[in-house]
Scaffold this active site. Sequence first.
Site, PDB file in Angstrom:
ATOM      1  N   TYR A  16      40.456   6.597  79.135  1.00 15.89           N
ATOM      2  CA  TYR A  16      41.527   6.947  80.066  1.00 15.89           C
ATOM      3  C   TYR A  16      41.025   7.382  81.436  1.00 15.89           C
ATOM      4  CZ  TYR A  16      44.154   7.094  75.699  1.00 15.89           C
ATOM      5  OH  TYR A  16      44.723   6.764  74.496  1.00 15.89           O
ATOM      6  N   HIS A  21      47.345   7.809  84.964  1.00 15.05           N
ATOM      7  CA  HIS A  21      47.802   9.027  84.288  1.00 15.05           C
ATOM      8  C   HIS A  21      46.784  10.155  84.435  1.00 15.05           C
ATOM      9  CE1 HIS A  21      51.185  10.408  82.083  1.00 15.05           C
ATOM     10  NE2 HIS A  21      50.709  10.351  80.851  1.00 15.05           N
ATOM     11  N   ASN A  79      50.270  15.003  75.822  1.00 17.64           N
ATOM     12  CA  ASN A  79      51.482  15.593  75.246  1.00 17.64           C
ATOM     13  C   ASN A  79      51.222  16.920  74.539  1.00 17.64           C
ATOM     14  OD1 ASN A  79      50.204  14.629  73.000  1.00 17.64           O
ATOM     15  ND2 ASN A  79      51.806  13.200  72.388  1.00 17.64           N
ATOM     16  N   ASP A 104      50.462  12.966  87.825  1.00 17.81           N
ATOM     17  CA  ASP A 104      50.951  11.694  88.350  1.00 17.81           C
ATOM     18  C   ASP A 104      52.479  11.719  88.394  1.00 17.81           C
ATOM     19  OD1 ASP A 104      50.640  11.749  85.433  1.00 17.81           O
ATOM     20  OD2 ASP A 104      51.385   9.698  85.461  1.00 17.81           O
ATOM     21  N   ASN A 125      55.182  14.087  79.924  1.00 12.22           N
ATOM     22  CA  ASN A 125      54.831  14.783  78.678  1.00 12.22           C
ATOM     23  C   ASN A 125      53.915  15.986  78.896  1.00 12.22           C
ATOM     24  OD1 ASN A 125      56.358  13.060  77.068  1.00 12.22           O
ATOM     25  ND2 ASN A 125      54.666  11.632  76.763  1.00 12.22           N
TER      26      ASN A 125
END
Length: 199
Positions: A16, A21, A79, A104, A125
């Site tokens: 990631y 994100h 989350n 973001d 989230n």
Amino acid sequence: MTTWLVVGLGNPGPTYASTRHNVGFMVADELAARARAPFTAPRGMRADVCETRLTAAGMGGVGADAERVVLLKPRTFMNASGAAVAKACAFFKIEPAQVIAIHDELDLDFGQLRLKSGGGDNGHNGLRSMRSSLGTGDFFRVRFGIGRPPGRQDPADYVLSPIPSALRADYAVEASRAADAVECLINHDLATAQNRFNS
């Protein structure tokens, strides 16, 4: 001396690292680089942590006007970010009013920043988890515009897809500007930072 918690929201791990994100992590990394201070992984904290100070001269400064700043990159997934944030608040004795979340924002075009205090989570989230764990949404937010996905691309796929190589330099510039906004918010106040950086 006030202690501030600056939370970069993102997902851990190399998969990631360069996604939209994770712009919160990019800004936290920029602030740590300015301070020339490393992130560490304290036992039980569920996050990467960097402790530094901020003065009018910038991150890593020393002096009577120094504010203590704790930079945080949760090691939980987005989350579940709130668990790491709440743990850091308890450990460093920081109230939600001294927390700044960097995240973001689909509803702002790329190149736009917005600073605010409080408000909803707008489907994010990470913010939802923070609100749940802190018991309030009354913390500062630095909203980093990434724009809406093109065509019919699913927003979840869009935010988790890598930033195109042609845009990476532009994202680095925006991350630096967001870091400037965080410094301004801490050194001055929300209204000053909004006047200077909200677009």
